[in-house]
Design a protein around this motif. Structure first.
Motif, PDB file in Angstrom:
ATOM      1  N   ARG A 104      -1.421  43.785  35.629  1.00  0.00           N
ATOM      2  CA  ARG A 104      -2.416  42.851  35.107  1.00  0.00           C
ATOM      3  C   ARG A 104      -3.772  43.149  35.735  1.00  0.00           C
ATOM      4  NH1 ARG A 104      -0.923  38.465  37.418  1.00  0.00           N
ATOM      5  NH2 ARG A 104      -2.838  38.029  38.487  1.00  0.00           N
ATOM      6  N   THR A 105      -4.808  43.124  34.941  1.00  0.00           N
ATOM      7  CA  THR A 105      -6.146  43.337  35.472  1.00  0.00           C
ATOM      8  C   THR A 105      -6.773  41.989  35.786  1.00  0.00           C
ATOM      9  OG1 THR A 105      -7.045  43.341  33.246  1.00  0.00           O
ATOM     10  CG2 THR A 105      -6.528  45.481  34.198  1.00  0.00           C
ATOM     11  N   GLY A 106      -7.821  42.017  36.557  1.00  0.00           N
ATOM     12  CA  GLY A 106      -8.515  40.777  36.895  1.00  0.00           C
ATOM     13  C   GLY A 106      -8.166  40.301  38.285  1.00  0.00           C
ATOM     14  N   GLY A 107      -8.597  39.093  38.597  1.00  0.00           N
ATOM     15  CA  GLY A 107      -8.417  38.535  39.935  1.00  0.00           C
ATOM     16  C   GLY A 107      -7.081  37.841  40.119  1.00  0.00           C
ATOM     17  N   ARG A 108      -7.047  36.987  41.116  1.00  0.00           N
ATOM     18  CA  ARG A 108      -5.830  36.253  41.428  1.00  0.00           C
ATOM     19  C   ARG A 108      -5.550  35.202  40.369  1.00  0.00           C
ATOM     20  NH1 ARG A 108      -4.242  35.740  47.006  1.00  0.00           N
ATOM     21  NH2 ARG A 108      -3.779  33.571  46.557  1.00  0.00           N
ATOM     22  N   LYS A 109      -4.277  34.997  40.075  1.00  0.00           N
ATOM     23  CA  LYS A 109      -3.887  33.990  39.090  1.00  0.00           C
ATOM     24  C   LYS A 109      -4.027  32.588  39.680  1.00  0.00           C
ATOM     25  CE  LYS A 109      -0.293  33.389  35.613  1.00  0.00           C
ATOM     26  NZ  LYS A 109       1.056  33.762  35.223  1.00  0.00           N
ATOM     27  N   TYR A 110      -3.622  32.464  40.944  1.00  0.00           N
ATOM     28  CA  TYR A 110      -3.739  31.195  41.654  1.00  0.00           C
ATOM     29  C   TYR A 110      -4.708  31.371  42.812  1.00  0.00           C
ATOM     30  CZ  TYR A 110       0.534  29.789  39.229  1.00  0.00           C
ATOM     31  OH  TYR A 110       1.452  29.472  38.279  1.00  0.00           O
ATOM     32  N   GLY A 111      -5.535  30.372  43.064  1.00  0.00           N
ATOM     33  CA  GLY A 111      -6.484  30.429  44.174  1.00  0.00           C
ATOM     34  C   GLY A 111      -5.794  30.188  45.507  1.00  0.00           C
ATOM     35  N   LYS A 112      -6.495  30.468  46.597  1.00  0.00           N
ATOM     36  CA  LYS A 112      -5.944  30.276  47.941  1.00  0.00           C
ATOM     37  C   LYS A 112      -5.680  28.796  48.218  1.00  0.00           C
ATOM     38  CE  LYS A 112      -7.799  34.400  50.114  1.00  0.00           C
ATOM     39  NZ  LYS A 112      -8.722  34.941  51.122  1.00  0.00           N
ATOM     40  N   ALA A 113      -6.549  27.940  47.702  1.00  0.00           N
ATOM     41  CA  ALA A 113      -6.397  26.488  47.906  1.00  0.00           C
ATOM     42  C   ALA A 113      -5.112  25.983  47.256  1.00  0.00           C
ATOM     43  CB  ALA A 113      -7.595  25.752  47.333  1.00  0.00           C
ATOM     44  N   ALA A 114      -4.748  26.588  46.124  1.00  0.00           N
ATOM     45  CA  ALA A 114      -3.511  26.202  45.420  1.00  0.00           C
ATOM     46  C   ALA A 114      -2.298  26.566  46.265  1.00  0.00           C
ATOM     47  CB  ALA A 114      -3.437  26.887  44.061  1.00  0.00           C
ATOM     48  N   GLY A 115      -2.338  27.745  46.869  1.00  0.00           N
ATOM     49  CA  GLY A 115      -1.251  28.189  47.733  1.00  0.00           C
ATOM     50  C   GLY A 115      -1.084  27.282  48.932  1.00  0.00           C
ATOM     51  N   LYS A 116      -2.203  26.842  49.470  1.00  0.00           N
ATOM     52  CA  LYS A 116      -2.207  25.948  50.634  1.00  0.00           C
ATOM     53  C   LYS A 116      -1.569  24.606  50.273  1.00  0.00           C
ATOM     54  CE  LYS A 116      -5.508  25.556  54.391  1.00  0.00           C
ATOM     55  NZ  LYS A 116      -6.904  25.471  54.775  1.00  0.00           N
ATOM     56  N   SER A 117      -1.912  24.112  49.081  1.00  0.00           N
ATOM     57  CA  SER A 117      -1.390  22.834  48.601  1.00  0.00           C
ATOM     58  C   SER A 117       0.122  22.904  48.375  1.00  0.00           C
ATOM     59  CB  SER A 117      -2.102  22.447  47.305  1.00  0.00           C
ATOM     60  OG  SER A 117      -1.761  21.154  46.919  1.00  0.00           O
ATOM     61  N   VAL A 118       0.581  24.020  47.823  1.00  0.00           N
ATOM     62  CA  VAL A 118       2.018  24.211  47.572  1.00  0.00           C
ATOM     63  C   VAL A 118       2.753  24.329  48.903  1.00  0.00           C
ATOM     64  CG1 VAL A 118       3.758  25.797  46.627  1.00  0.00           C
ATOM     65  CG2 VAL A 118       1.750  25.209  45.277  1.00  0.00           C
ATOM     66  N   LYS A 119       2.164  25.049  49.845  1.00  0.00           N
ATOM     67  CA  LYS A 119       2.778  25.209  51.173  1.00  0.00           C
ATOM     68  C   LYS A 119       2.947  23.846  51.845  1.00  0.00           C
ATOM     69  CE  LYS A 119       2.335  27.780  55.471  1.00  0.00           C
ATOM     70  NZ  LYS A 119       1.544  28.695  56.272  1.00  0.00           N
ATOM     71  N   SER A 120       1.933  23.026  51.723  1.00  0.00           N
ATOM     72  CA  SER A 120       1.976  21.673  52.302  1.00  0.00           C
ATOM     73  C   SER A 120       3.072  20.833  51.655  1.00  0.00           C
ATOM     74  CB  SER A 120       0.613  20.995  52.104  1.00  0.00           C
ATOM     75  OG  SER A 120       0.703  19.620  52.322  1.00  0.00           O
ATOM     76  N   ALA A 121       3.178  20.910  50.327  1.00  0.00           N
ATOM     77  CA  ALA A 121       4.206  20.158  49.593  1.00  0.00           C
ATOM     78  C   ALA A 121       5.605  20.624  49.976  1.00  0.00           C
ATOM     79  CB  ALA A 121       3.990  20.302  48.089  1.00  0.00           C
ATOM     80  N   MET A 122       5.776  21.935  50.142  1.00  0.00           N
ATOM     81  CA  MET A 122       7.072  22.487  50.536  1.00  0.00           C
ATOM     82  C   MET A 122       7.465  21.997  51.926  1.00  0.00           C
ATOM     83  SD  MET A 122       8.180  24.460  48.090  1.00  0.00           S
ATOM     84  CE  MET A 122       9.259  25.696  48.746  1.00  0.00           C
ATOM     85  N   HIS A 123       6.488  21.939  52.810  1.00  0.00           N
ATOM     86  CA  HIS A 123       6.730  21.472  54.179  1.00  0.00           C
ATOM     87  C   HIS A 123       7.162  20.002  54.174  1.00  0.00           C
ATOM     88  CE1 HIS A 123       6.376  21.716  58.515  1.00  0.00           C
ATOM     89  NE2 HIS A 123       5.709  20.578  58.513  1.00  0.00           N
ATOM     90  N   ARG A 124       6.461  19.198  53.362  1.00  0.00           N
ATOM     91  CA  ARG A 124       6.814  17.771  53.264  1.00  0.00           C
ATOM     92  C   ARG A 124       8.190  17.574  52.639  1.00  0.00           C
ATOM     93  NH1 ARG A 124       2.367  15.233  49.976  1.00  0.00           N
ATOM     94  NH2 ARG A 124       1.901  17.365  49.406  1.00  0.00           N
ATOM     95  N   GLU A 125       8.539  18.467  51.700  1.00  0.00           N
ATOM     96  CA  GLU A 125       9.868  18.400  51.064  1.00  0.00           C
ATOM     97  C   GLU A 125      10.955  18.674  52.100  1.00  0.00           C
ATOM     98  OE1 GLU A 125      13.367  20.358  49.264  1.00  0.00           O
ATOM     99  OE2 GLU A 125      11.644  21.619  49.731  1.00  0.00           O
ATOM    100  N   LYS A 126      10.704  19.662  52.953  1.00  0.00           N
ATOM    101  CA  LYS A 126      11.669  20.011  53.999  1.00  0.00           C
ATOM    102  C   LYS A 126      11.838  18.868  54.992  1.00  0.00           C
ATOM    103  CE  LYS A 126      11.533  25.049  54.176  1.00  0.00           C
ATOM    104  NZ  LYS A 126      11.107  26.209  54.967  1.00  0.00           N
ATOM    105  N   ARG A 127      10.729  18.196  55.290  1.00  0.00           N
ATOM    106  CA  ARG A 127      10.746  17.064  56.220  1.00  0.00           C
ATOM    107  C   ARG A 127      11.374  15.814  55.596  1.00  0.00           C
ATOM    108  NH1 ARG A 127       6.573  16.692  60.626  1.00  0.00           N
ATOM    109  NH2 ARG A 127       7.030  18.600  61.759  1.00  0.00           N
ATOM    110  N   GLY A 128      11.401  15.774  54.259  1.00  0.00           N
ATOM    111  CA  GLY A 128      11.957  14.616  53.549  1.00  0.00           C
ATOM    112  C   GLY A 128      10.948  13.519  53.308  1.00  0.00           C
ATOM    113  N   THR A 129       9.651  13.849  53.372  1.00  0.00           N
ATOM    114  CA  THR A 129       8.609  12.837  53.170  1.00  0.00           C
ATOM    115  C   THR A 129       7.903  12.976  51.826  1.00  0.00           C
ATOM    116  OG1 THR A 129       7.003  14.217  54.330  1.00  0.00           O
ATOM    117  CG2 THR A 129       8.165  12.584  55.646  1.00  0.00           C
ATOM    118  N   LEU A 130       8.286  13.981  51.033  1.00  0.00           N
ATOM    119  CA  LEU A 130       7.649  14.196  49.732  1.00  0.00           C
ATOM    120  C   LEU A 130       8.298  13.297  48.696  1.00  0.00           C
ATOM    121  CD1 LEU A 130       5.544  15.924  48.155  1.00  0.00           C
ATOM    122  CD2 LEU A 130       7.388  17.499  47.665  1.00  0.00           C
ATOM    123  N   LYS A 131       7.473  12.495  48.033  1.00  0.00           N
ATOM    124  CA  LYS A 131       7.970  11.552  47.028  1.00  0.00           C
ATOM    125  C   LYS A 131       7.449  11.955  45.660  1.00  0.00           C
ATOM    126  CE  LYS A 131       9.341   8.324  50.122  1.00  0.00           C
ATOM    127  NZ  LYS A 131      10.548   7.561  50.209  1.00  0.00           N
TER     128      LYS A 131
END
Length: 71
Positions: free
Chosen positions: A8-35
């Motif tokens: 695929r040509t062009g830039g990133r499909k997802y921005g860095k901020a999106a990755g950070k947000s997903v990482k945070s959600a995954m961490h909360r899911e592991k902790r059991g605090t994600l609702k």
């Protein structure tokens, strides 16, 4: 078909901020605090897929670079 022409040509499909947000959600899911649900009034999230979806949704609300939902 060569591998270079398939890429695929062009830039990133997802921005860095999106990755950070997903990482945070995954961490909360592991902790059991994600609702799930509006205002987090639903049950506790159990699946990884759901955690990723919530992370991307939060990133969208913040205005991060995330592709549109496929309908």
């Amino acid at each position: 078909m060569a591998a270079s022409s398939r890429r695929r040509t062009g830039g990133r499909k997802y921005g860095k901020a999106a990755g950070k947000s997903v990482k945070s959600a995954m961490h909360r899911e592991k902790r059991g605090t994600l609702k799930s649900g509006k205002g987090g009034k639903g049950g506790t999230v159990k699946s990884r897929k759901q955690a990723i979806a919530i992370g991307l949704s939060e990133a969208r609300k913040k205005g991060a670079k995330v592709p549109r939902k496929s309908s």
